[in-house]
Design an enzyme around this catalytic site. Structure first.
Site, PDB file in Angstrom:
ATOM      1  N   CYS A   1       0.847  -1.198   0.000  1.00  0.00           N
ATOM      2  CA  CYS A   1       0.000   0.000   0.000  1.00  0.00           C
ATOM      3  C   CYS A   1       0.886   1.253   0.000  1.00  0.00           C
ATOM      4  O   CYS A   1       1.809   1.371   0.813  1.00  0.00           O
ATOM      5  CB  CYS A   1      -0.903  -0.001   1.232  1.00  0.00           C
ATOM      6  SG  CYS A   1      -1.944   1.466   1.405  1.00  0.00           S
TER       7      CYS A   1
ATOM      8  N   CYS B   1     -16.679  25.805  19.779  1.00  0.00           N
ATOM      9  CA  CYS B   1     -15.900  25.227  20.877  1.00  0.00           C
ATOM     10  C   CYS B   1     -14.402  25.397  20.689  1.00  0.00           C
ATOM     11  O   CYS B   1     -13.650  25.432  21.672  1.00  0.00           O
ATOM     12  CB  CYS B   1     -16.216  23.743  21.019  1.00  0.00           C
ATOM     13  SG  CYS B   1     -17.889  23.377  21.586  1.00  0.00           S
ATOM     14  N   HIS B   2     -13.945  25.466  19.442  1.00  0.00           N
ATOM     15  CA  HIS B   2     -12.504  25.427  19.171  1.00  0.00           C
ATOM     16  C   HIS B   2     -12.008  26.654  18.422  1.00  0.00           C
ATOM     17  O   HIS B   2     -11.036  26.562  17.664  1.00  0.00           O
ATOM     18  CB  HIS B   2     -12.162  24.162  18.380  1.00  0.00           C
ATOM     19  CG  HIS B   2     -12.412  22.896  19.123  1.00  0.00           C
ATOM     20  ND1 HIS B   2     -11.626  22.475  20.164  1.00  0.00           N
ATOM     21  CD2 HIS B   2     -13.388  21.954  18.977  1.00  0.00           C
ATOM     22  CE1 HIS B   2     -12.090  21.320  20.629  1.00  0.00           C
ATOM     23  NE2 HIS B   2     -13.160  20.983  19.941  1.00  0.00           N
TER      24      HIS B   2
ATOM     25  N   CYS C   1     -17.712  24.257  14.379  1.00  0.00           N
ATOM     26  CA  CYS C   1     -16.509  23.772  15.061  1.00  0.00           C
ATOM     27  C   CYS C   1     -15.891  24.904  15.877  1.00  0.00           C
ATOM     28  O   CYS C   1     -15.363  24.693  16.974  1.00  0.00           O
ATOM     29  CB  CYS C   1     -15.492  23.262  14.045  1.00  0.00           C
ATOM     30  SG  CYS C   1     -16.057  21.898  13.018  1.00  0.00           S
TER      31      CYS C   1
ATOM     32  N   CYS D   1      -6.406   1.210  -0.869  1.00  0.00           N
ATOM     33  CA  CYS D   1      -5.494   0.061  -0.910  1.00  0.00           C
ATOM     34  C   CYS D   1      -6.246  -1.250  -0.741  1.00  0.00           C
ATOM     35  O   CYS D   1      -5.943  -2.247  -1.408  1.00  0.00           O
ATOM     36  CB  CYS D   1      -4.417   0.205   0.159  1.00  0.00           C
ATOM     37  SG  CYS D   1      -3.206   1.510  -0.199  1.00  0.00           S
TER      38      CYS D   1
ATOM     39  N   ARG E   1     -13.638  10.611  15.748  1.00  0.00           N
ATOM     40  CA  ARG E   1     -13.680  11.825  16.546  1.00  0.00           C
ATOM     41  C   ARG E   1     -14.532  12.897  15.858  1.00  0.00           C
ATOM     42  O   ARG E   1     -15.349  13.571  16.494  1.00  0.00           O
ATOM     43  CB  ARG E   1     -12.254  12.330  16.764  1.00  0.00           C
ATOM     44  CG  ARG E   1     -12.113  13.682  17.439  1.00  0.00           C
ATOM     45  CD  ARG E   1     -12.547  13.667  18.871  1.00  0.00           C
ATOM     46  NE  ARG E   1     -13.948  13.982  19.048  1.00  0.00           N
ATOM     47  CZ  ARG E   1     -14.578  14.046  20.195  1.00  0.00           C
ATOM     48  NH1 ARG E   1     -13.927  13.791  21.317  1.00  0.00           N
ATOM     49  NH2 ARG E   1     -15.840  14.346  20.269  1.00  0.00           N
TER      50      ARG E   1
ATOM     51  N   CYS F   1     -18.033  14.763  16.903  1.00  0.00           N
ATOM     52  CA  CYS F   1     -18.176  16.225  16.964  1.00  0.00           C
ATOM     53  C   CYS F   1     -19.436  16.667  16.220  1.00  0.00           C
ATOM     54  O   CYS F   1     -20.166  17.546  16.692  1.00  0.00           O
ATOM     55  CB  CYS F   1     -16.955  16.897  16.350  1.00  0.00           C
ATOM     56  SG  CYS F   1     -15.471  16.848  17.391  1.00  0.00           S
TER      57      CYS F   1
END
Length: 267
Positions: free
Chosen positions: A68, A179-180, A176, A104, A224, A228
């Site tokens: 790969c 919060c960030h 997003c 792959c 993750r 979110c």
């Protein structure tokens, strides 16, 4: 009356100072907890599992993934994660680690990847992908992030990721950035990294994939991001869709030069 006002003001200052001290103490305790977790990270088991999956023949063609190309040549794993996402000539697409692994699996092993894409997180199909990503990420541990924006499609994907980062929608008009998008923000006393600056993006990007102690599972960045979206009350994005790769591209490029600490561990 003036003395009364001075007493109130002084009490407010003392109260604010005590609150800051309590918060600092709590944050220190959280950091000590994180340090304790790092000692004997169960992610190592997933890393070993991923290496075994990488080297074991599978699929209709009964071949391994050892040929790969993750961007540094066929079979080269060391350092590859540090440069992903990136543009690949054979697909003419910008791909992250998981979308490249699907390519792959499809091309080398003859696997029908639609079943993997549709499988829920926590399923055997997704667990295998998480283990592979954990193995690949571990081979770049302590290396600096070096994500390129040289190709027009890499720059376009970064721009899309930045737009998505600030895009507000859902029943609460979350994005997003809610919060960030600012420094010093926290939730449940847990600090939220500011992804709009290199330091914050570095803290976030370089610690995933990570073992989640609370669930006893290994989470990739795709997982993750899906979580979110759930917290923002957005529809769950398709696994390895352009929107998830774009957000990864934005974070990774913002985190350039930060050292990878993968696989990580979270509470």
């Amino acid at each position: 009356m003036k003395r009364h006002h001075l007493c109130i003001a002084f009490a407010a200052v003392i109260s604010a100072g005590a609150a800051r001290a309590e918060t600092d103490s709590s944050l220190q305790s959280i950091e000590q907890y994180r340090e304790a977790l790092r000692d004997g990270n169960p992610a190592e088991l997933f890393e070993a599992q991923g290496e075994e999956i990488w080297k074991t023949p599978a699929g209709p063609k009964n071949v391994s993934l050892e040929q790969c190309d993750l961007g540094l040549g066929a079979g080269v794993v060391k350092g590859a994660f540090a440069q992903l996402p990136r543009w690949f000539k054979d697909t003419d697409r910008v791909q992250d680690t998981e979308s490249r692994l699907l390519t792959c699996k499809e091309k080398l092993q003859g696997v029908d990847i639609k079943a993997i894409i549709k499988a829920p997180f926590g399923s055997p199909e997704k667990d295998e992908m998480n283990a592979l990503v954990t193995y690949i990420s571990g081979a770049s541990k302590d290396m600096p992030v070096k994500v390129s924006l040289a190709h027009p499609k890499e720059q376009a994907m970064f721009n899309l990721g930045r737009r998505m980062f600030y895009f507000e929608a859902g029943p609460h008009d979350f994005s997003c950035a809610t919060c960030h998008g600012q420094s010093g923000a926290r939730i449940r006393l847990q600090e939220l990294p500011d992804l709009t600056i290199g330091k914050g993006a570095g803290v976030a990007w370089t610690s995933w994939p990570a073992y989640r102690v609370s669930s006893g599972q290994m989470w990739s960045m795709q997982w993750r991001l899906a979580d979110c979206f759930r917290q923002q009350r957005f529809p769950e994005p398709n696994y390895t869709s352009d929107v998830t790769v774009a957000l990864s591209m934005f974070m990774a490029a913002m985190a350039n030069d930060a050292k990878l600490d993968t696989p990580g561990i979270k509470r």
